[in-house]
Write a protein that holds these residues in place. Structure first.
Motif, PDB file in Angstrom:
ATOM      1  N   MET A 179      27.682  12.620  42.647  1.00  0.00           N
ATOM      2  CA  MET A 179      28.545  13.344  41.923  1.00  0.00           C
ATOM      3  C   MET A 179      28.503  14.921  42.158  1.00  0.00           C
ATOM      4  SD  MET A 179      29.194  12.617  37.709  1.00  0.00           S
ATOM      5  CE  MET A 179      30.343  13.639  36.880  1.00  0.00           C
ATOM      6  N   ALA A 180      29.671  15.746  42.223  1.00  0.00           N
ATOM      7  CA  ALA A 180      29.499  17.054  42.657  1.00  0.00           C
ATOM      8  C   ALA A 180      29.249  17.811  41.365  1.00  0.00           C
ATOM      9  CB  ALA A 180      30.948  17.586  43.113  1.00  0.00           C
ATOM     10  N   SER A 181      28.511  18.842  41.385  1.00  0.00           N
ATOM     11  CA  SER A 181      28.015  19.419  40.175  1.00  0.00           C
ATOM     12  C   SER A 181      29.264  20.263  39.878  1.00  0.00           C
ATOM     13  CB  SER A 181      26.635  20.557  40.464  1.00  0.00           C
ATOM     14  OG  SER A 181      27.078  21.313  41.343  1.00  0.00           O
ATOM     15  N   THR A 182      29.422  20.571  38.563  1.00  0.00           N
ATOM     16  CA  THR A 182      30.446  21.607  38.019  1.00  0.00           C
ATOM     17  C   THR A 182      29.805  22.681  37.115  1.00  0.00           C
ATOM     18  OG1 THR A 182      30.830  20.342  36.244  1.00  0.00           O
ATOM     19  CG2 THR A 182      32.286  20.005  37.965  1.00  0.00           C
ATOM     20  N   ARG A 183      30.325  23.933  37.267  1.00  0.00           N
ATOM     21  CA  ARG A 183      29.682  24.714  36.344  1.00  0.00           C
ATOM     22  C   ARG A 183      30.695  25.801  35.808  1.00  0.00           C
ATOM     23  NH1 ARG A 183      27.091  29.364  39.334  1.00  0.00           N
ATOM     24  NH2 ARG A 183      28.514  29.568  41.183  1.00  0.00           N
ATOM     25  N   ILE A 184      30.245  26.508  35.185  1.00  0.00           N
ATOM     26  CA  ILE A 184      30.937  27.877  34.324  1.00  0.00           C
ATOM     27  C   ILE A 184      30.802  29.134  35.261  1.00  0.00           C
ATOM     28  CG2 ILE A 184      31.649  29.055  32.399  1.00  0.00           C
ATOM     29  CD1 ILE A 184      31.252  26.669  30.742  1.00  0.00           C
ATOM     30  N   VAL A 185      31.820  29.746  35.998  1.00  0.00           N
ATOM     31  CA  VAL A 185      31.628  30.827  36.391  1.00  0.00           C
ATOM     32  C   VAL A 185      32.123  32.181  35.534  1.00  0.00           C
ATOM     33  CG1 VAL A 185      31.319  30.123  38.756  1.00  0.00           C
ATOM     34  CG2 VAL A 185      33.622  30.711  37.910  1.00  0.00           C
ATOM     35  N   ASN A 186      31.657  33.327  35.811  1.00  0.00           N
ATOM     36  CA  ASN A 186      32.333  34.273  34.818  1.00  0.00           C
ATOM     37  C   ASN A 186      32.466  35.661  35.656  1.00  0.00           C
ATOM     38  OD1 ASN A 186      29.742  36.326  34.371  1.00  0.00           O
ATOM     39  ND2 ASN A 186      29.130  34.136  34.150  1.00  0.00           N
ATOM     40  N   ASN A 187      33.240  36.709  35.304  1.00  0.00           N
ATOM     41  CA  ASN A 187      33.408  37.906  35.694  1.00  0.00           C
ATOM     42  C   ASN A 187      32.520  38.952  34.850  1.00  0.00           C
ATOM     43  OD1 ASN A 187      35.234  36.882  37.572  1.00  0.00           O
ATOM     44  ND2 ASN A 187      36.811  36.885  35.833  1.00  0.00           N
ATOM     45  N   ILE A 188      31.579  38.431  34.252  1.00  0.00           N
ATOM     46  CA  ILE A 188      30.995  39.586  33.204  1.00  0.00           C
ATOM     47  C   ILE A 188      30.249  40.918  34.015  1.00  0.00           C
ATOM     48  CG2 ILE A 188      29.190  40.065  31.585  1.00  0.00           C
ATOM     49  CD1 ILE A 188      29.506  37.194  30.656  1.00  0.00           C
ATOM     50  N   ARG A 189      29.790  40.679  35.073  1.00  0.00           N
ATOM     51  CA  ARG A 189      29.208  41.775  35.845  1.00  0.00           C
ATOM     52  C   ARG A 189      30.412  42.715  36.358  1.00  0.00           C
ATOM     53  NH1 ARG A 189      27.467  43.124  41.358  1.00  0.00           N
ATOM     54  NH2 ARG A 189      25.613  44.501  41.235  1.00  0.00           N
ATOM     55  N   THR A 190      31.404  42.230  36.514  1.00  0.00           N
ATOM     56  CA  THR A 190      32.680  43.222  36.927  1.00  0.00           C
ATOM     57  C   THR A 190      33.191  43.844  35.798  1.00  0.00           C
ATOM     58  OG1 THR A 190      33.386  41.773  38.908  1.00  0.00           O
ATOM     59  CG2 THR A 190      35.047  43.089  38.201  1.00  0.00           C
ATOM     60  N   LEU A 191      33.340  43.135  34.636  1.00  0.00           N
ATOM     61  CA  LEU A 191      34.084  43.856  33.406  1.00  0.00           C
ATOM     62  C   LEU A 191      32.933  44.556  32.932  1.00  0.00           C
ATOM     63  CD1 LEU A 191      35.142  40.174  31.763  1.00  0.00           C
ATOM     64  CD2 LEU A 191      36.642  42.171  32.832  1.00  0.00           C
ATOM     65  N   ARG A 192      31.556  44.313  32.973  1.00  0.00           N
ATOM     66  CA  ARG A 192      30.570  45.476  32.628  1.00  0.00           C
ATOM     67  C   ARG A 192      30.925  46.732  33.411  1.00  0.00           C
ATOM     68  NH1 ARG A 192      25.901  45.494  33.358  1.00  0.00           N
ATOM     69  NH2 ARG A 192      25.508  43.451  34.776  1.00  0.00           N
ATOM     70  N   PHE A 193      30.982  46.725  34.695  1.00  0.00           N
ATOM     71  CA  PHE A 193      31.184  47.803  35.631  1.00  0.00           C
ATOM     72  C   PHE A 193      32.501  48.668  35.049  1.00  0.00           C
ATOM     73  CE2 PHE A 193      32.992  49.763  39.470  1.00  0.00           C
ATOM     74  CZ  PHE A 193      32.008  50.678  39.818  1.00  0.00           C
ATOM     75  N   LEU A 194      33.596  47.808  35.041  1.00  0.00           N
ATOM     76  CA  LEU A 194      34.741  48.348  34.684  1.00  0.00           C
ATOM     77  C   LEU A 194      34.994  49.061  33.304  1.00  0.00           C
ATOM     78  CD1 LEU A 194      37.183  45.793  36.170  1.00  0.00           C
ATOM     79  CD2 LEU A 194      36.627  47.924  37.113  1.00  0.00           C
ATOM     80  N   ALA A 195      33.867  48.581  32.584  1.00  0.00           N
ATOM     81  CA  ALA A 195      33.709  49.310  31.304  1.00  0.00           C
ATOM     82  C   ALA A 195      32.629  50.506  31.012  1.00  0.00           C
ATOM     83  CB  ALA A 195      33.144  48.235  30.143  1.00  0.00           C
ATOM     84  N   GLY A 196      32.732  51.289  31.968  1.00  0.00           N
ATOM     85  CA  GLY A 196      31.794  52.315  32.177  1.00  0.00           C
ATOM     86  C   GLY A 196      30.535  52.112  32.401  1.00  0.00           C
ATOM     87  N   GLU A 197      30.294  50.959  33.342  1.00  0.00           N
ATOM     88  CA  GLU A 197      28.991  50.400  33.683  1.00  0.00           C
ATOM     89  C   GLU A 197      28.146  50.278  32.588  1.00  0.00           C
ATOM     90  OE1 GLU A 197      27.360  52.696  37.073  1.00  0.00           O
ATOM     91  OE2 GLU A 197      29.161  53.427  37.912  1.00  0.00           O
TER      92      GLU A 197
END
Length: 70
Positions: A1-19
């Motif tokens: 069975m293939a593994s599934t996971r939750i991915v996120n954009n937090i790093r990008t959003l932090r960068f766009l929010a003034g680092e």
């Protein structure tokens, strides 16, 4: 069975929010920098409440921050 996971954009959003740092984000939602780092790296899935809080900090919907990768 293939593994599934939750991915996120937090790093990008932090960068766009003034680092914004992981510590800054953690302080805003009541979590440690280490927990934010683990969520960001995909090593830990946040609770639903934490996910909503993170999305709210960036003014985004849940699916703009987190995606289910199957």
């Amino acid at each position: 069975m293939a593994s599934t996971r939750i991915v996120n954009n937090i790093r990008t959003l932090r960068f766009l929010a003034g680092e914004m740092t992981q510590a800054d984000l953690g302080a805003r939602i009541g979590m440690t920098r280490q927990t934010i780092a683990a969520i960001e790296a995909g090593k830990y899935s946040p609770t639903l409440e934490a996910a909503f809080r993170i999305a709210q900090v960036f003014g985004k919907t849940l699916d703009e921050v987190f995606q289910w990768e199957g």
